[in-house]
Design a protein around this motif. Structure first.
Motif, PDB file in Angstrom:
ATOM      1  N   THR A  52      -5.546 -67.999   0.922  1.00 31.69           N
ATOM      2  CA  THR A  52      -4.741 -66.931   1.498  1.00 31.69           C
ATOM      3  C   THR A  52      -5.150 -66.733   2.950  1.00 31.69           C
ATOM      4  O   THR A  52      -6.338 -66.579   3.240  1.00 31.69           O
ATOM      5  CB  THR A  52      -4.965 -65.613   0.719  1.00 31.69           C
ATOM      6  OG1 THR A  52      -4.629 -65.845  -0.649  1.00 31.69           O
ATOM      7  CG2 THR A  52      -4.107 -64.497   1.281  1.00 31.69           C
ATOM      8  N   ARG A 102      -6.103 -65.110   6.465  1.00 32.99           N
ATOM      9  CA  ARG A 102      -6.887 -63.896   6.730  1.00 32.99           C
ATOM     10  C   ARG A 102      -6.074 -62.812   7.443  1.00 32.99           C
ATOM     11  O   ARG A 102      -6.509 -61.684   7.521  1.00 32.99           O
ATOM     12  CB  ARG A 102      -8.099 -64.245   7.591  1.00 32.99           C
ATOM     13  CG  ARG A 102      -9.115 -65.047   6.848  1.00 32.99           C
ATOM     14  CD  ARG A 102     -10.285 -65.439   7.745  1.00 32.99           C
ATOM     15  NE  ARG A 102     -11.290 -66.070   6.935  1.00 32.99           N
ATOM     16  CZ  ARG A 102     -12.354 -65.439   6.454  1.00 32.99           C
ATOM     17  NH1 ARG A 102     -12.559 -64.174   6.732  1.00 32.99           N
ATOM     18  NH2 ARG A 102     -13.210 -66.078   5.694  1.00 32.99           N
ATOM     19  N   GLY A 103      -4.940 -63.148   7.987  1.00 29.33           N
ATOM     20  CA  GLY A 103      -4.147 -62.177   8.735  1.00 29.33           C
ATOM     21  C   GLY A 103      -2.705 -62.189   8.283  1.00 29.33           C
ATOM     22  O   GLY A 103      -2.325 -62.923   7.373  1.00 29.33           O
ATOM     23  N   GLN A 104      -1.909 -61.406   8.946  1.00 29.39           N
ATOM     24  CA  GLN A 104      -0.498 -61.286   8.604  1.00 29.39           C
ATOM     25  C   GLN A 104       0.311 -62.206   9.516  1.00 29.39           C
ATOM     26  O   GLN A 104       0.777 -61.805  10.583  1.00 29.39           O
ATOM     27  CB  GLN A 104      -0.055 -59.831   8.757  1.00 29.39           C
ATOM     28  CG  GLN A 104       1.290 -59.562   8.168  1.00 29.39           C
ATOM     29  CD  GLN A 104       1.608 -58.083   8.154  1.00 29.39           C
ATOM     30  OE1 GLN A 104       0.839 -57.251   8.605  1.00 29.39           O
ATOM     31  NE2 GLN A 104       2.763 -57.751   7.635  1.00 29.39           N
ATOM     32  N   PHE A 105       0.460 -63.462   9.090  1.00 29.68           N
ATOM     33  CA  PHE A 105       1.183 -64.461   9.873  1.00 29.68           C
ATOM     34  C   PHE A 105       1.623 -65.587   8.955  1.00 29.68           C
ATOM     35  O   PHE A 105       1.131 -65.719   7.829  1.00 29.68           O
ATOM     36  CB  PHE A 105       0.303 -65.016  11.008  1.00 29.68           C
ATOM     37  CG  PHE A 105      -0.956 -65.697  10.516  1.00 29.68           C
ATOM     38  CD1 PHE A 105      -0.963 -67.049  10.243  1.00 29.68           C
ATOM     39  CD2 PHE A 105      -2.123 -64.979  10.340  1.00 29.68           C
ATOM     40  CE1 PHE A 105      -2.109 -67.678   9.777  1.00 29.68           C
ATOM     41  CE2 PHE A 105      -3.279 -65.590   9.893  1.00 29.68           C
ATOM     42  CZ  PHE A 105      -3.269 -66.950   9.599  1.00 29.68           C
ATOM     43  N   LEU A 106       2.528 -66.413   9.444  1.00 33.54           N
ATOM     44  CA  LEU A 106       2.955 -67.602   8.715  1.00 33.54           C
ATOM     45  C   LEU A 106       1.970 -68.739   8.992  1.00 33.54           C
ATOM     46  O   LEU A 106       1.522 -68.902  10.129  1.00 33.54           O
ATOM     47  CB  LEU A 106       4.347 -68.034   9.175  1.00 33.54           C
ATOM     48  CG  LEU A 106       5.488 -67.070   8.876  1.00 33.54           C
ATOM     49  CD1 LEU A 106       6.765 -67.534   9.572  1.00 33.54           C
ATOM     50  CD2 LEU A 106       5.695 -66.940   7.374  1.00 33.54           C
ATOM     51  N   SER A 127      -0.251 -72.575  12.667  1.00 31.39           N
ATOM     52  CA  SER A 127      -1.149 -71.486  13.050  1.00 31.39           C
ATOM     53  C   SER A 127      -2.587 -71.970  13.063  1.00 31.39           C
ATOM     54  O   SER A 127      -2.950 -72.912  12.349  1.00 31.39           O
ATOM     55  CB  SER A 127      -1.018 -70.333  12.050  1.00 31.39           C
ATOM     56  OG  SER A 127       0.263 -69.773  12.111  1.00 31.39           O
TER      57      SER A 127
END
Length: 157
Positions: free
Chosen positions: A21, A23-27, A39
């Motif tokens: 998963t 670690r941040g809110q991104f694609l 990313s």
């Protein structure tokens, strides 16, 4: 069916990581036609950071940091395989890598560290693995990771 790139990876004694998963809110990647923007991936395996920073400016420290960069590349390849619908043989060219090394001020070995990722892409994709690149020293990365690498790749249609 296993791609030729994954066969080369196995011959190098390497494997792609298990899923994880972010670690941040991104694609993990974004496609725009044949271009895939991957990313940044840190040196993480199965949810744990494998190498923490800062990188040490010694021969053994550079070797360790290169291994961290290689793990970043394996994470990128995992996400790239998703972007290729499971077929890494669709990679037409690795266009660019961006490398970030967690280090102290004055550390001048960032290019040598990021070679750990570059060399893997070249080993897997040959001439198509050569790319433009940046290698930058930074004062911190997510999870105190030693290295983070991002990439831009062009696929065949």
């Amino acid at each position: 069916m296993t791609s030729r790139a994954e066969e080369r990876l196995a011959k190098l004694g390497l494997e792609l990581p298990p899923d994880w998963t972010p670690r941040g809110q991104f694609l993990p990647f974004r496609r725009d036609g044949a271009i895939v923007y991957l990313s940044g991936q840190i040196c993480e395996w199965d949810g744990a950071v494998t190498h923490t920073g800062p990188a040490q400016d010694t021969p053994e420290g550079i070797k360790t940091a290169r291994k961290a960069a290689q793990i970043c590349a394996l994470n990128l390849l995992y996400r790239l395989r998703e972007a290729c619908d499971g077929d890494l043989d669709r990679v037409d060219a690795v266009l660019r890598l961006g490398g970030f090394v967690n280090c102290t001020s004055g550390f001048g070995q960032s290019p040598a560290v990021i070679n750990g990722a570059t060399e893997l892409f070249i080993a897997l994709f040959g001439e198509d693995g050569w790319h433009a690149r940046t290698a930058v020293g930074v004062s911190g990365l997510p999870g105190n990771a030693m290295v983070e690498v991002d990439a831009i790749v062009r696929l065949t249609r």
